[in-house]
Design a protein around this motif. Structure first.
Motif, PDB file in Angstrom:
ATOM      1  N   LEU A   1      20.949 -24.643  12.143  1.00 50.14           N
ATOM      2  CA  LEU A   1      20.905 -24.126  13.685  1.00 50.14           C
ATOM      3  C   LEU A   1      20.142 -22.652  13.308  1.00 50.14           C
ATOM      4  CD1 LEU A   1      21.735 -24.322  16.197  1.00 50.14           C
ATOM      5  CD2 LEU A   1      23.836 -23.185  15.806  1.00 50.14           C
ATOM      6  N   VAL A   2      19.346 -22.426  14.123  1.00 54.22           N
ATOM      7  CA  VAL A   2      18.411 -21.176  14.022  1.00 54.22           C
ATOM      8  C   VAL A   2      18.896 -20.553  15.397  1.00 54.22           C
ATOM      9  CG1 VAL A   2      16.552 -20.292  13.832  1.00 54.22           C
ATOM     10  CG2 VAL A   2      16.987 -21.964  12.142  1.00 54.22           C
ATOM     11  N   ARG A   3      19.124 -19.233  15.038  1.00 54.47           N
ATOM     12  CA  ARG A   3      19.114 -18.207  16.285  1.00 54.47           C
ATOM     13  C   ARG A   3      17.690 -17.753  16.550  1.00 54.47           C
ATOM     14  NH1 ARG A   3      22.109 -12.605  17.254  1.00 54.47           N
ATOM     15  NH2 ARG A   3      21.649 -12.366  19.343  1.00 54.47           N
ATOM     16  N   VAL A   4      16.940 -18.147  17.745  1.00 54.40           N
ATOM     17  CA  VAL A   4      15.526 -17.813  18.085  1.00 54.40           C
ATOM     18  C   VAL A   4      15.388 -16.171  18.370  1.00 54.40           C
ATOM     19  CG1 VAL A   4      13.589 -18.200  19.463  1.00 54.40           C
ATOM     20  CG2 VAL A   4      15.150 -20.212  18.664  1.00 54.40           C
ATOM     21  N   LEU A   5      14.508 -15.566  17.494  1.00 52.92           N
ATOM     22  CA  LEU A   5      14.132 -14.214  17.859  1.00 52.92           C
ATOM     23  C   LEU A   5      12.932 -14.038  18.757  1.00 52.92           C
ATOM     24  CD1 LEU A   5      14.868 -12.957  14.408  1.00 52.92           C
ATOM     25  CD2 LEU A   5      16.545 -12.724  16.413  1.00 52.92           C
ATOM     26  N   ALA A   6      11.871 -14.942  18.354  1.00 51.54           N
ATOM     27  CA  ALA A   6      10.615 -14.717  19.148  1.00 51.54           C
ATOM     28  C   ALA A   6      10.021 -16.260  19.154  1.00 51.54           C
ATOM     29  CB  ALA A   6       9.851 -13.736  18.290  1.00 51.54           C
ATOM     30  N   SER A   7       9.405 -16.322  20.412  1.00 55.93           N
ATOM     31  CA  SER A   7       8.675 -17.719  20.415  1.00 55.93           C
ATOM     32  C   SER A   7       7.508 -17.813  21.162  1.00 55.93           C
ATOM     33  CB  SER A   7       9.781 -18.869  21.029  1.00 55.93           C
ATOM     34  OG  SER A   7       9.164 -20.180  21.211  1.00 55.93           O
ATOM     35  N   GLY A   8       6.349 -18.286  20.571  1.00 53.72           N
ATOM     36  CA  GLY A   8       4.961 -18.021  21.294  1.00 53.72           C
ATOM     37  C   GLY A   8       4.881 -19.105  22.308  1.00 53.72           C
ATOM     38  N   VAL A   9       4.089 -19.226  23.119  1.00 49.42           N
ATOM     39  CA  VAL A   9       3.958 -20.051  24.258  1.00 49.42           C
ATOM     40  C   VAL A   9       2.295 -20.785  23.920  1.00 49.42           C
ATOM     41  CG1 VAL A   9       3.223 -20.849  26.616  1.00 49.42           C
ATOM     42  CG2 VAL A   9       4.961 -18.879  26.034  1.00 49.42           C
ATOM     43  N   CYS A  10       2.498 -21.934  23.368  1.00 46.32           N
ATOM     44  CA  CYS A  10       1.451 -22.834  22.830  1.00 46.32           C
ATOM     45  C   CYS A  10       0.608 -23.442  24.124  1.00 46.32           C
ATOM     46  CB  CYS A  10       1.795 -23.796  21.837  1.00 46.32           C
ATOM     47  SG  CYS A  10       0.397 -25.050  21.567  1.00 46.32           S
ATOM     48  N   GLY A  11      -0.602 -23.830  23.827  1.00 46.78           N
ATOM     49  CA  GLY A  11      -1.285 -24.704  24.868  1.00 46.78           C
ATOM     50  C   GLY A  11      -0.556 -25.834  25.227  1.00 46.78           C
ATOM     51  N   SER A  12      -0.015 -26.748  24.227  1.00 45.90           N
ATOM     52  CA  SER A  12       0.760 -27.894  24.689  1.00 45.90           C
ATOM     53  C   SER A  12       2.036 -27.625  25.371  1.00 45.90           C
ATOM     54  CB  SER A  12       1.114 -28.445  23.198  1.00 45.90           C
ATOM     55  OG  SER A  12       2.114 -27.609  22.631  1.00 45.90           O
ATOM     56  N   ASP A  13       2.548 -26.278  25.289  1.00 46.83           N
ATOM     57  CA  ASP A  13       3.642 -25.954  26.315  1.00 46.83           C
ATOM     58  C   ASP A  13       3.189 -25.870  27.797  1.00 46.83           C
ATOM     59  OD1 ASP A  13       5.538 -25.735  24.083  1.00 46.83           O
ATOM     60  OD2 ASP A  13       4.689 -23.826  23.597  1.00 46.83           O
ATOM     61  N   LEU A  14       2.037 -25.367  27.825  1.00 46.36           N
ATOM     62  CA  LEU A  14       1.234 -25.182  29.186  1.00 46.36           C
ATOM     63  C   LEU A  14       0.976 -26.332  29.683  1.00 46.36           C
ATOM     64  CD1 LEU A  14       0.359 -22.823  31.052  1.00 46.36           C
ATOM     65  CD2 LEU A  14      -1.955 -23.039  29.834  1.00 46.36           C
ATOM     66  N   ALA A  15       0.501 -27.196  28.944  1.00 46.52           N
ATOM     67  CA  ALA A  15       0.061 -28.831  29.319  1.00 46.52           C
ATOM     68  C   ALA A  15       1.328 -29.385  29.701  1.00 46.52           C
ATOM     69  CB  ALA A  15      -0.570 -29.467  28.240  1.00 46.52           C
ATOM     70  N   ALA A  16       2.470 -29.266  29.080  1.00 42.35           N
ATOM     71  CA  ALA A  16       3.703 -29.628  29.572  1.00 42.35           C
ATOM     72  C   ALA A  16       4.202 -29.450  30.949  1.00 42.35           C
ATOM     73  CB  ALA A  16       4.781 -29.825  28.465  1.00 42.35           C
ATOM     74  N   TRP A  17       4.175 -27.937  30.950  1.00 41.78           N
ATOM     75  CA  TRP A  17       4.523 -27.203  32.303  1.00 41.78           C
ATOM     76  C   TRP A  17       3.670 -27.898  33.403  1.00 41.78           C
ATOM     77  CZ3 TRP A  17       1.781 -23.333  35.039  1.00 41.78           C
ATOM     78  CH2 TRP A  17       2.491 -22.761  36.008  1.00 41.78           C
ATOM     79  N   ARG A  18       2.479 -28.093  33.138  1.00 42.73           N
ATOM     80  CA  ARG A  18       1.601 -28.491  34.212  1.00 42.73           C
ATOM     81  C   ARG A  18       1.575 -29.790  34.382  1.00 42.73           C
ATOM     82  NH1 ARG A  18      -4.077 -25.712  31.577  1.00 42.73           N
ATOM     83  NH2 ARG A  18      -4.066 -23.680  32.721  1.00 42.73           N
ATOM     84  N   GLY A  19       2.424 -30.762  33.356  1.00 45.13           N
ATOM     85  CA  GLY A  19       2.475 -31.917  33.637  1.00 45.13           C
ATOM     86  C   GLY A  19       1.578 -32.881  33.151  1.00 45.13           C
ATOM     87  N   THR A  20       0.800 -32.341  32.433  1.00 46.88           N
ATOM     88  CA  THR A  20      -0.384 -33.163  31.788  1.00 46.88           C
ATOM     89  C   THR A  20      -0.037 -33.555  30.354  1.00 46.88           C
ATOM     90  OG1 THR A  20      -1.711 -31.254  31.398  1.00 46.88           O
ATOM     91  CG2 THR A  20      -2.091 -32.349  33.518  1.00 46.88           C
ATOM     92  N   HIS A  21       0.940 -33.119  29.748  1.00 50.44           N
ATOM     93  CA  HIS A  21       1.190 -33.560  28.211  1.00 50.44           C
ATOM     94  C   HIS A  21       1.517 -34.788  28.259  1.00 50.44           C
ATOM     95  CE1 HIS A  21       2.809 -33.279  24.124  1.00 50.44           C
ATOM     96  NE2 HIS A  21       1.881 -32.222  24.131  1.00 50.44           N
ATOM     97  N   PRO A  22       1.033 -35.809  27.202  1.00 48.93           N
ATOM     98  CA  PRO A  22       1.387 -37.176  27.059  1.00 48.93           C
ATOM     99  C   PRO A  22       2.744 -37.599  26.603  1.00 48.93           C
ATOM    100  CG  PRO A  22       0.232 -36.333  24.994  1.00 48.93           C
ATOM    101  CD  PRO A  22       0.060 -35.110  26.077  1.00 48.93           C
ATOM    102  N   TYR A  23       3.497 -36.739  26.054  1.00 49.89           N
ATOM    103  CA  TYR A  23       4.916 -37.095  25.715  1.00 49.89           C
ATOM    104  C   TYR A  23       5.982 -35.881  25.932  1.00 49.89           C
ATOM    105  CZ  TYR A  23       4.025 -35.017  21.031  1.00 49.89           C
ATOM    106  OH  TYR A  23       3.885 -34.167  20.088  1.00 49.89           O
TER     107      TYR A  23
END
Length: 372
Positions: free
Chosen positions: A43-65
């Motif tokens: 279990l890892v406590r997150v300090l920083a997380s980048g936003v990837c292009g695949s995250d953006l695609a999922a947010w847009r509803g276009t990611h395949p899975y």
């Protein structure tokens, strides 16, 4: 059984998370149960997380899975807070308090690809933000040991969060062969393209030109070490015209290696038109639809067309060593920082192109937790 060298760090039973509930709908105040690590897990406590292009695609509803409801995020740095039972195949020890980063997936460790040292090609791998495995846009993320990498104490959490995309760039560059002063072009000046450039510089490649659609990325390319920049959108140039601009930036020399790190229309045609006869094209981008390729031009140039997918543990180790010795500084790639509660604003920044004259948008980073 694994015996932690330090006691588990207390944490609450619930955690804040940026939960994608529908396309373009993120709840930045969602409360989810903190997962409990099982055998071979941390279990890892997150300090920083980048936003990837695949995250953006999922947010847009276009990611395949990666589909709602889901917590996105896989480029991150954090501290180990709890350890599950160590399994016999676990390699290396992790301790509570270790600073870590991670691959975006956990391989099965048993298939032919895993056994031959290619876990990134494992057909049975499990991915973050898929099938109930929540990602790093949250206060805590559950990892498996075979995907986790220890960072030196004191590593900037933002730099640690960039190790995953940097490893993907390094993997593509290593496929291209030795640097040996070879000229290169990078088509696509997002995080992956600039990660390719940073690794190529570190591995001894020669003059480099970056290409993207629009002028906004020129400053980011220069900060990453590019010798020149070509706007592939100016005047809607043909692939041949883009190639001529690349050659002009390289003082009359065609690039021996071309990295394709973007999926904009015509990018493969530009790569084929630009590459030197006998040169190499490495495709490290995914595409939204099938893309035609001029195979006759490739045959006529006797060019190699390679494809690069993800990265392997040795890529992580090498990037981490470069961060540790100070020979790699990825922080200029980051242009925006947001707290978790402003995650919708972070997505909106990536969703719209930078207006003319505005500062470019590079890597967008979420700052989620303080030091554990």
């Amino acid at each position: 059984m694994n015996t932690p060298t330090r006691p588990a760090v207390p944490c609450t039973k619930e955690m804040r998370a940026g939960l994608l509930t529908a396309p373009r709908v993120l709840d930045p105040h969602a409360l989810l149960d903190v997962p409990e690590p099982g055998p071979g897990e941390l279990l890892v406590r997150v300090l920083a997380s980048g936003v990837c292009g695949s995250d953006l695609a999922a947010w847009r509803g276009t990611h395949p899975y990666k589909v709602a409801p889901v917590v996105l995020g896989h480029e991150f740095c954090g501290t180990v807070t709890r350890l599950g039972l160590q399994l016999p195949y676990d390699q290396g020890e992790f301790a509570v308090g270790d600073l870590v980063c991670s691959a975006a997936f956990s391989p099965c460790d048993g298939c032919a690809e895993c056994r031959r040292g290619a876990p990134h090609l494992c057909a049975d791998r499990r991915n973050l933000s898929h099938e109930g495995w929540q990602g790093s846009f949250a206060e805590y993320v559950l990892l498996r040991r075979n995907m986790t990498h220890r960072l030196p104490p004191g590593t900037d959490p933002v730099a640690g969060a960039l190790v995953e995309p940097l490893s993907i760039g390094l993997h593509a560059v290593r496929l291209a062969g030795p640097g040996a002063g070879r000229a290169l072009a990078v088509l696509g000046s997002g995080t992956i393209g600039l990660s390719c450039l940073l690794s190529a510089r570190r591995l001894g490649f020669g003059p480099a030109v970056c290409v993207d659609a629009g002028p906004a990325k020129a400053a980011l390319a220069a900060a990453a070490g590019a010798d020149g920049y070509v706007d592939a959108r100016t005047g809607s140039p043909s692939p041949g015209e883009v190639a001529d601009l690349i050659v002009r930036q390289l003082a009359g020399e065609r690039p021996e290696v071309v990295f394709v790190a973007a999926g904009y229309p015509g990018v493969l045609d530009q790569a084929v038109a630009a590459v030197r006869p006998g040169g190499t094209i490495v495709v490290v981008s995914y595409f939204d639809a099938p893309v035609p390729v001029d195979l006759n031009a490739l045959v006529g140039r006797e060019a190699r067309l390679l494809f690069s997918s993800l990265s392997v543990p040795d890529d992580f180790r090498r990037i981490i060593s470069w961060l540790a010795d100070g020979s790699l500084d990825p922080l200029p790639l980051v242009t925006h920082h947001f707290p978790l509660e402003r995650i919708e604003e972070a997505m909106a920044v990536l969703d719209r192109p930078a207006p003319p004259g505005a500062a470019p948008t590079g890597k967008v980073m979420l700052r989620i937790g303080g030091a554990a």
